[in-house]
Design an enzyme around this catalytic site. Structure first.
Site, mmCIF file in Angstrom:
data_model
loop_
_atom_site.group_PDB
_atom_site.id
_atom_site.type_symbol
_atom_site.label_atom_id
_atom_site.label_comp_id
_atom_site.label_asym_id
_atom_site.label_seq_id
_atom_site.Cartn_x
_atom_site.Cartn_y
_atom_site.Cartn_z
ATOM 1 N N SER A 15 12.815 0.277 3.620
ATOM 2 C CA SER A 15 12.187 -0.681 4.047
ATOM 3 C C SER A 15 12.904 -1.414 4.879
ATOM 4 C CB SER A 15 12.434 -1.910 3.071
ATOM 5 O OG SER A 15 14.120 -1.936 2.465
ATOM 6 N N ARG A 16 14.048 -2.066 5.385
ATOM 7 C CA ARG A 16 15.260 -2.547 6.728
ATOM 8 C C ARG A 16 16.666 -2.271 6.052
ATOM 9 N NH1 ARG A 16 11.168 -1.284 8.865
ATOM 10 N NH2 ARG A 16 9.607 -1.842 10.450
ATOM 11 N N THR B 110 10.419 -2.935 0.257
ATOM 12 C CA THR B 110 9.555 -4.337 0.623
ATOM 13 C C THR B 110 9.971 -5.133 1.960
ATOM 14 O OG1 THR B 110 10.328 -7.004 0.125
ATOM 15 C CG2 THR B 110 11.987 -4.945 -0.103
ATOM 16 N N GLU C 154 20.640 -0.703 14.007
ATOM 17 C CA GLU C 154 20.181 0.258 14.786
ATOM 18 C C GLU C 154 20.487 1.305 15.725
ATOM 19 O OE1 GLU C 154 16.280 1.269 12.770
ATOM 20 O OE2 GLU C 154 17.524 0.763 10.626
ATOM 21 N N ASP D 212 16.654 5.406 5.113
ATOM 22 C CA ASP D 212 16.332 6.097 6.389
ATOM 23 C C ASP D 212 16.531 4.866 7.277
ATOM 24 O OD1 ASP D 212 14.815 7.371 8.708
ATOM 25 O OD2 ASP D 212 12.599 5.418 8.135
ATOM 26 N N ARG E 296 0.988 -0.912 -0.022
ATOM 27 C CA ARG E 296 0.235 -0.437 -0.413
ATOM 28 C C ARG E 296 1.103 1.341 0.302
ATOM 29 N NH1 ARG E 296 -5.669 -1.414 1.618
ATOM 30 N NH2 ARG E 296 -5.843 0.959 1.516
ATOM 31 N N ILE E 297 2.322 1.315 0.783
ATOM 32 C CA ILE E 297 2.806 2.362 0.556
ATOM 33 C C ILE E 297 3.293 2.567 -0.595
ATOM 34 C CG2 ILE E 297 4.512 3.788 1.630
ATOM 35 C CD1 ILE E 297 4.480 2.173 4.106
ATOM 36 N N HIS F 272 15.727 6.331 10.950
ATOM 37 C CA HIS F 272 14.318 5.762 11.171
ATOM 38 C C HIS F 272 12.921 6.086 11.374
ATOM 39 C CE1 HIS F 272 13.117 1.012 11.629
ATOM 40 N NE2 HIS F 272 11.400 1.671 10.416
ATOM 41 N N ILE F 273 12.716 7.615 10.990
ATOM 42 C CA ILE F 273 12.214 8.462 11.229
ATOM 43 C C ILE F 273 10.735 7.831 10.319
ATOM 44 C CG2 ILE F 273 12.518 9.577 12.623
ATOM 45 C CD1 ILE F 273 13.173 11.116 9.980
ATOM 46 N N GLY F 274 10.776 7.054 8.826
ATOM 47 C CA GLY F 274 10.159 7.373 8.145
ATOM 48 C C GLY F 274 8.376 7.664 8.749
ATOM 49 N N SER F 275 8.053 6.994 9.611
ATOM 50 C CA SER F 275 6.277 7.244 9.677
ATOM 51 C C SER F 275 6.499 8.341 11.332
ATOM 52 C CB SER F 275 5.651 5.844 10.436
ATOM 53 O OG SER F 275 6.503 5.415 11.550
HETATM 54 C C1 DGY Z 1 7.242 0.839 10.648
HETATM 55 O O1 DGY Z 1 6.198 0.695 10.694
HETATM 56 O O2 DGY Z 1 7.404 -0.516 10.281
HETATM 57 C C2 DGY Z 1 8.401 1.942 10.216
HETATM 58 O O3 DGY Z 1 9.125 1.381 9.758
HETATM 59 C C3 DGY Z 1 8.688 1.828 11.600
HETATM 60 O O4 DGY Z 1 9.045 1.202 12.710
#
Ligand code: DGY
Length: 322
Positions: A232-233, A204, A262, A257, A152-153, A281-284
């Site tokens: 992603s990761r 992914t 981390e 990100d 969805r993202i 790691h501030i995507g959200s």
């Molecule tokens: C998520 O919601 O997976 C973001 O990457 C925060 O961890």
């Protein structure tokens, strides 16, 4: 007696109030690993973000029945160990999509127009010539965007890229999404996507299949004007290969990100490169979205643990909900 809930993240009052209607709460937004071993002993439910739920933790948690993750990614769940112990896991999909897409555009623009590099140059007094040709970057609009991992993202990113930046968008995903054909968002084999895209965005999830998916050979397929963004990761990308690709100008720039380790180690060589931008790691991580995620994670606990519904249980552990 209400079931015991251990909360390991700071949450808003109204979320805590909602939870305390159903649970007896232990609130520990900061804790050490040793403390966690004790805290988890009598918890039946856990509200957390990214705590590793593996055999080690589970052996100290004989009463644990559910873990509610305040995130969409759940690579912190060892789903085999959780399955064995009968522990349900929930996550917070969809609610964070728009914020992650916002930051993705931030990093795309930042990397292409070199915002962070040039901000630091100006602050160091290196803007000495008007209209300096050395400060040129690359355009975003009308370029080719390739998305790896089309959930969805990815779909939201694709639509905004088309509407807002007039980009030509393709994607690679295990499954083709026929609903996107009519919007001219096209599935491509990975090799073709890597060779043709100006911007490549990783979205992914981290799985056995996607671990170190973008390696030296993949970077070599990209254009030397390509901009690579990892949302992603960290472990979906071979960081050493990314470093070499940037250092040797095999690609133009990258932004990430997420990192294999981390918080990222300050000696990570990537951080030395001008054409690499890092965010923690501030995507959200907008206030609004993180509060909404915590509220949803709280609702997931109530829906699943108290009411026996399936709301946002991760697919691998759905079968545990009676
Ligand atoms: C998520 O919601 O997976 C973001 O990457 C925060 O961890």
């Amino acid at each position: 007696m209400k079931p015991k809930l251990l909360i390991l993240r700071e949450i808003e009052h109204h979320t805590k109030d909602l939870l305390s209607e159903h649970f007896d709460i232990e609130y520990h937004p900061s804790y050490s690993l040793e403390e966690l071993q004790n805290l988890i002993q009598d918890a039946e439910a856990l509200l957390t973000m990214g705590t590793l739920i593996d055999e080690n933790l589970i052996k100290n948690a004989p009463n644990l029945k559910i873990v509610s993750n305040i995130s969409v990614g759940y690579d912190n769940f060892d789903t085999h160990a959780m399955k064995k112990a009968g522990i349900i896991g929930t996550h917070t999909p969809y609610i964070l999509n728009d914020s992650v897409v916002d930051l993705t555009f931030g990093l795309m623009i930042g990397a292409a127009r070199r915002i962070s590099e040039l901000n630091s140059a100006v602050k160091r007094g290196l803007w000495t010539v008007k209209n300096d040709i050395n400060f040129y970057g690359l355009d975003i609009h009308h370029k080719k965007l390739g998305i790896i991992g089309m959930g969805r993202i990815g779909e939201d990113l694709a639509k905004r890229a088309k509407l807002g930046f007039f980009m030509d968008v393709s994607y690679h995903n295990r499954h083709k999404k026929p609903n996107l054909d009519e919007e001219n968002i096209i599935w491509k084999p990975l090799d073709q996507l890597l060779q043709e895209s100006d911007f490549i965005v990783m979205l992914t999830p981290l799985t056995e299949e996607t671990k170190y998916m973008i390696d030296e050979a993949k970077f070599k397929q990209m254009k030397n004007t390509a901009i690579f963004i990892n949302m992603s990761r960290g472990a979906t990308v071979d960081e050493k290969a990314l470093y070499n690709a940037l250092k040797n100008n095999e690609i133009y720039a990258a932004a990430s990100d997420v990192f294999v380790k981390e918080p990222v180690n300050k000696d990570n060589p990537l951080l030395q490169l001008d054409n690499f931008t890092a965010t923690p790691h501030i995507g959200s991580a907008s206030k609004e979205t993180r509060n909404d995620m915590a509220q949803l994670a709280a609702e997931n606990l109530i829906e699943v643990f108290i009411k026996g519904n399936h709301q946002n249980v991760v697919p691998e552990l759905q079968f545990l909900v009676k």
